[in-house]
Every structure is written in C-alpha cells, then in structure tokens.
Design an enzyme around this catalytic site. Structure first.
Site, PDB file in Angstrom:
ATOM      1  N   GLY A 153      -2.238   3.956  -4.662  1.00  0.00           N
ATOM      2  CA  GLY A 153      -2.079   2.694  -5.356  1.00  0.00           C
ATOM      3  C   GLY A 153      -0.990   2.678  -6.400  1.00  0.00           C
ATOM      4  CB  ALA A 159      -0.918   0.000   1.222  1.00  0.00           C
ATOM      5  CB  CYS A 160       1.588   4.011  -1.784  1.00  0.00           C
ATOM      6  SG  CYS A 160       0.533   3.979  -3.260  1.00  0.00           S
ATOM      7  N   GLY A 161      -0.359   5.731  -0.844  1.00  0.00           N
ATOM      8  CA  GLY A 161      -1.436   6.660  -0.580  1.00  0.00           C
ATOM      9  C   GLY A 161      -2.654   6.435  -1.445  1.00  0.00           C
TER      10      GLY A 161
END
Length: 459
Positions: free
Chosen positions: A414, A410-412
């Site tokens: 995708g 995960a990031c902010g």
C-alpha cells in the site's frame, strides 16, 4: 572465529540495498569501504571500537548514493583511495591496476574490474598468508553482477562484456577468498532477492547463474535481460561524486515552517512531501502533496519522483525521526530542505486551509474499479491480478495520462500505491483509490487466480 568476524563490520543500508564496510586494522585505525554520505552507523561502529578512520576507499563513482569519503577526509584526515581513471576533482590517492596500499600489517591491492562503471576497482585484502577477501563493489555480487547500463544504453553491451572479463578475473582467486560486495538485495544497481550479502569465490562458482554461462555472448544476454528500470537520480550522482560532495560542518536540520510559509513555498514552485504513514495521508492531506511514507526506501522514491532543484517542505507525524528524513535526502543529493510544517495537518486546517482525502480500501471493497499495478516489472511478472494495467511507479509522472478513470492503485502492501495515487491526484485525476494490501489479497477477495508474465497487460 575468522578474520571477518574479528575485524570486518558490514553496515547494511536496507533501503538502498547496499553495504559499507568498516575494517578494523588492529592498531586503533580503520578503513571505511564504500561509505555513503550518511555516516551515522559507520561512526557509531567506529566509536564502539575506539577506531579512527584512517582510510576511505571507494570502488566506483556510485550512482545510487553520495560518497562519504570526502567528509571522512575532512573530519578525520582519512586518506581517500580511488581509481585514477575516475578523474576525481579532490585530493585522493589515485590507484591503478595492481597498485598496493600498506594498511599496517595488511595490504590492499587495487584490481581493475570495469563493467558496472568504466573506472571500477575491486580491492583485494591480503596478509602474509595470502588473500583474505575482496571488496567487489558493483562487480561480482551475490548470485549476480551489477548492471551495466548506467552510462547509457549505447554502452550497455560493451560494459557487459567488460563485466564478463572482470568476473573471470575475480573468480580466478582462490575459492576460499571472501567476497564483500557493495550492492546487494534491494539495490537498483541490479541484485537478485535474497538474504545473503557476502559470499566466497567458491560459493559463487557454484551458485551464481551468470558464472555458469557457457560463453561470453550467453553471459551478456543473461545480464542485459535482467536489467530493469532504475531511479532517475542515478543519472546525477556520479558526476557529483567525481567533483566531491560538499563538506558538511554541522548536521543538517529541518527548520520549522508555519502554514503560511508552506503556502508560499507551494506558490513559488516548491514541493510538499508527506512522510506520514499511508493511512494518515489517506485521511487528510494538503492537495498536491506527494505521499512518500518514511521508511527504509524513502530516499529511493524521493530521488526517483522529484527534482533536486526545488525546495521541499515536509508533513510529518509527531513520532517521526526528523534526522532520518534529512539524512535519507542528503545521501541522494537533496539539500534544498525548506523545513517541516509545525503542528502538521492540524496547523494547516487551523489556518483555514482545505485538505484532500484518498480512499484506502480493503480488498473486499475494491471490486469494480480498474486495477492499476505500480510494482516493478519483475514483481508484476511473478504474479498479478488478471486484466491489471501495469505502470511502474517510477514511470507514473510521465504516464499519468494513461491511467484510467476511478482506478484502484495497488502495489505489494500500500505504501507505493499511495505514492502513486498522490501523483495521479497531482496530475488532475479524481476518485483515485488505493488498495490496502497486495494482489494476493485482492485475488482472494474476488475469487481470482493471479497470472504470470507481462503479455497483454499494458494499455
């Protein structure tokens, strides 16, 4: 309307977080300040005003982009203005502290402001009435100062102390003096988040936390503590800029490649970069391809994650701008662009080649997997899923073995997570999923509360 409104055109590179400036000198000529090798926006702005670029100035040997000054010197005969201390290996006007350049009614005065780099200059713009503004490059920036670790950790504190003295010098200018920095929000040369990219000396005296430090030691401690990681390509570009980037005699292009040509490139050690949206990559991609969706930040991640010494082939969507791929690559020193696969994944499959897929999961379908967060440390510390393993995307090439089996990455939003998943898959991981969203989406779906800080988050 002030001077800047009438004469100064800021040109913001949202991806790298930098600003170049086009200064209309009022006589059909212009000065370009800290222009990158991607000169499309600057040239368009000059053409709209009917300006010839007569001067190209660089505040420092930029680590985060290749300078366009040499190209402007070649194309329009611009006089290149730069620090004598930079030892640049091409024809330019070598400036030292206090040197002045007559721009025809305006004067540009060089101010030695080391700290971000050794040879850093700021350029004070004057007319008959006094100081109009100062181009501060990577010295004083909005609410901060640029990083001082680009020349090695062993010199970070020394340069931070030089930065302290440089900011003291700049803030001795009159309060109304405009401040026109190069580095801004989004720059890995260390700028805080925010929307403002220009300011004034007086405003910075009030708002810049570094300028409220009671003494030099406190300033140094605050600045050094704020330094996060930066892209690997930063370590290469300073020397290329010192030598001078190669002059381009035509716009670079992306040749057409067939599926067999792409296979041969892979066999010879080349890399495939898939620039399609993350959803397209997830649905089907060439095994071993690196996903870097084409967006403002494309150049940053290309320069961070792949070497500049191997040929690159690109997988694109039909509606993507090929010139954007090329110029983002060229401005950070990537010129071995073999081409793009004609026909995309349809052509790859029609040639009898296999494809791989990556699960792209909504937050309510991602429970039960180890959670790997690949955002920057400051983002992670601001709020993350409890129990998350934190590995910055830029470190994942070296840390892929630390990733758990069957993770959700995960990031902010995708995009970075899909890049991370492609790196993990290249390293041999299977059953990798990507979160379609960010930590807040996941926490809401799992009835969790985000936690702050970085304690006890690493494997």
């Amino acid at each position: 309307m002030g001077f800047a409104d009438d004469h100064l055109i800021p040109l913001v590179d949202e991806g790298l977080g930098n600003s170049a400036y086009l200064l209309d000198l009022g006589d059909g000529r212009a000065l370009a300040m800290d222009a990158s090798r991607d000169l499309r926006a600057l040239r368009a702005a000059a053409e709209r005003r009917g300006l010839r670029i007569a001067f190209a100035a660089d505040t420092h040997l930029h680590a985060d982009f290749l300078s366009g000054a040499v190209q402007l010197g070649h194309d329009s005969g611009a006089t290149i203005l730069a620090s004598a201390a930079g030892r640049r290996a091409f024809d330019h006007q070598r400036l030292t502290d206090g040197d002045e350049v007559d721009l025809g009614g305006l004067t540009l005065r060089a101010l030695a402001t080391p700290g971000h780099t050794d040879e850093h200059l700021s350029f004070l713009l004057l007319d008959g009435s006094g100081e109009l503004g100062v181009f501060t490059g990577g010295s004083l920036i909005v609410n901060s100062a640029a990083r001082t670790d680009l020349l090695g950790q062993e010199r970070t504190e020394e340069l931070a102390r030089a930065q302290y003295r440089s900011l003291k010098r700049l803030t001795a200018l009159p309060d109304q003096t405009a401040v026109w920095p190069t580095h801004g929000a989004g720059s890995f040369c260390s700028a805080p988040p925010g929307t403002e990219r220009t300011t004034t000396i007086g405003a910075q005296k009030q708002a810049n936390p570094l300028l409220t430090a009671p003494d030099e030691d406190t300033f140094v401690a605050q600045l050094v503590a704020s330094l996060g990681t930066y892209p690997a390509y930063f370590d290469r570009l300073g020397e290329i800029n010192r030598r001078g980037p190669a002059v381009l005699t035509a716009d670079p292009m992306l040749p057409a490649l067939s599926a067999p040509q792409v296979r041969a490139l892979i066999a010879d050690g080349g890399h495939v970069v898939d620039v399609r949206p993350a959803t397209d990559y997830a649905a089907g991609h060439i095994r071993g391809a690196l996903s870097i969706p084409l967006r403002d930040q494309f150049a940053t991640w290309l320069g961070w994650l792949l070497p500049d010494t191997a040929p690159l082939a690109f997988i694109t969507a039909e509606d993507q701008d090929l010139s954007e791929i090329v110029w983002q690559a060229y401005k950070v020193g990537y010129e071995r662009l073999a081409g793009k696969l004609t026909g995309g994944m349809d052509a790859w499959l029609a040639d009898g080649n296999p494809q791989a897929t990556t699960a792209f999961l909504a937050a309510d379908r991602a429970a039960g997997r180890p959670y790997v967060d690949v955002r920057q440390e400051a983002e992670f510390a601001a709020g993350h899923v409890p129990g998350a393993l934190h590995i910055e995307l830029g470190a994942l090439n070296e840390s892929a073995a630390d990733a758990p089996t069957g993770p959700v990455v995960a990031c902010g939003h995708g995009e970075r997570a899909m890049t991370a998943a492609s790196l993990l898959e290249r390293a041999g991981h299977t059953d990798v999923a990507v979160l379609d969203g960010g930590p807040a989406d996941y926490a809401a779906a799992q009835d969790l509360r985000l936690v702050q800080g970085v304690e006890d988050t690493r494997a």
